[in-house]
Scaffold this motif. Sequence first.
Motif, PDB file in Angstrom:
ATOM      1  N   SER A  64      22.858 -49.545  -2.961  1.00  0.00           N
ATOM      2  CA  SER A  64      23.468 -48.606  -3.891  1.00  0.00           C
ATOM      3  C   SER A  64      23.695 -49.263  -5.255  1.00  0.00           C
ATOM      4  O   SER A  64      23.413 -48.672  -6.297  1.00  0.00           O
ATOM      5  N   TRP A  66      22.056 -51.851  -6.461  1.00  0.00           N
ATOM      6  CA  TRP A  66      20.754 -52.089  -7.081  1.00  0.00           C
ATOM      7  C   TRP A  66      20.221 -50.808  -7.726  1.00  0.00           C
ATOM      8  O   TRP A  66      19.729 -50.823  -8.847  1.00  0.00           O
ATOM      9  N   GLY A  67      20.340 -49.691  -7.015  1.00  0.00           N
ATOM     10  CA  GLY A  67      19.885 -48.414  -7.572  1.00  0.00           C
ATOM     11  C   GLY A  67      20.637 -48.059  -8.835  1.00  0.00           C
ATOM     12  O   GLY A  67      20.052 -47.584  -9.824  1.00  0.00           O
ATOM     13  N   SER A  68      21.929 -48.300  -8.833  1.00  0.00           N
ATOM     14  CA  SER A  68      22.752 -48.004  -9.998  1.00  0.00           C
ATOM     15  C   SER A  68      22.379 -48.896 -11.184  1.00  0.00           C
ATOM     16  O   SER A  68      22.235 -48.429 -12.314  1.00  0.00           O
ATOM     17  N   GLN A  70      19.511 -50.417 -11.632  1.00  0.00           N
ATOM     18  CA  GLN A  70      18.161 -50.055 -12.042  1.00  0.00           C
ATOM     19  C   GLN A  70      18.181 -48.816 -12.937  1.00  0.00           C
ATOM     20  O   GLN A  70      17.543 -48.793 -13.991  1.00  0.00           O
ATOM     21  N   ARG A  71      18.912 -47.787 -12.533  1.00  0.00           N
ATOM     22  CA  ARG A  71      18.997 -46.564 -13.345  1.00  0.00           C
ATOM     23  C   ARG A  71      19.619 -46.858 -14.709  1.00  0.00           C
ATOM     24  O   ARG A  71      19.150 -46.363 -15.738  1.00  0.00           O
ATOM     25  N   THR A  72      20.657 -47.682 -14.716  1.00  0.00           N
ATOM     26  CA  THR A  72      21.331 -48.014 -15.972  1.00  0.00           C
ATOM     27  C   THR A  72      20.388 -48.742 -16.926  1.00  0.00           C
ATOM     28  O   THR A  72      20.320 -48.428 -18.113  1.00  0.00           O
ATOM     29  N   VAL A  74      17.024 -48.782 -16.870  1.00  0.00           N
ATOM     30  CA  VAL A  74      15.934 -47.893 -17.280  1.00  0.00           C
ATOM     31  C   VAL A  74      16.420 -46.914 -18.348  1.00  0.00           C
ATOM     32  O   VAL A  74      15.733 -46.680 -19.353  1.00  0.00           O
ATOM     33  N   ASP A  75      17.609 -46.342 -18.143  1.00  0.00           N
ATOM     34  CA  ASP A  75      18.161 -45.429 -19.144  1.00  0.00           C
ATOM     35  C   ASP A  75      18.402 -46.140 -20.469  1.00  0.00           C
ATOM     36  O   ASP A  75      18.104 -45.605 -21.542  1.00  0.00           O
TER      37      ASP A  75
END
Length: 181
Positions: A64, A66-68, A70-72, A74-75
Amino acid sequence: MYVEIMSWLTDVRDQPQHPARRALDDLLRQLAQDLQHDPSTMERAEQLKARLLLHPGVADGVLSLWGSVQRTVVDALGDPDGPLRTRLAVILADLGDRVVRDADLRDSLERRLSDAVGYVVQTHGREISTLISQTVARWDGDEAARRIELQVGRDLQFIRINGTVVGGLVGLVIHALTQLA
């Protein structure tokens, strides 16, 4: 109570010589020393690590997190005027300037890149070759030629002419050598 705690924490943050800060620094320094040299501390750390890794919630939490992250990232990289992208551009420009000016850095980078490419080719060469072969086999020749012409543009004619001239000259040299031999 809250105001007093916040005031104390602010003092600790703002004063490098605050007694609580020095005590925490000493504690962390001792812990680092013990983790490197004290067998019982090393064993307890290993046991804690094993318990954490075996706990079912840790894997979910790490995924979770890592996903957060990664999204941050990329954004943040997607925002052309964002601070991350701006800072990254400055860092890369500075690195480029250093590479241009510093011959030792250039040599070091070239050696490291050469070693890395050699390792990748030696370790994964067969897989890379298979991937490239499969990708090229799926290409439509006319479509590939059209895309290359779009990307290269006018220079493609010069490349073709240069290739023909160089190929012809190499052919003449080979023919001359065979005639002399």
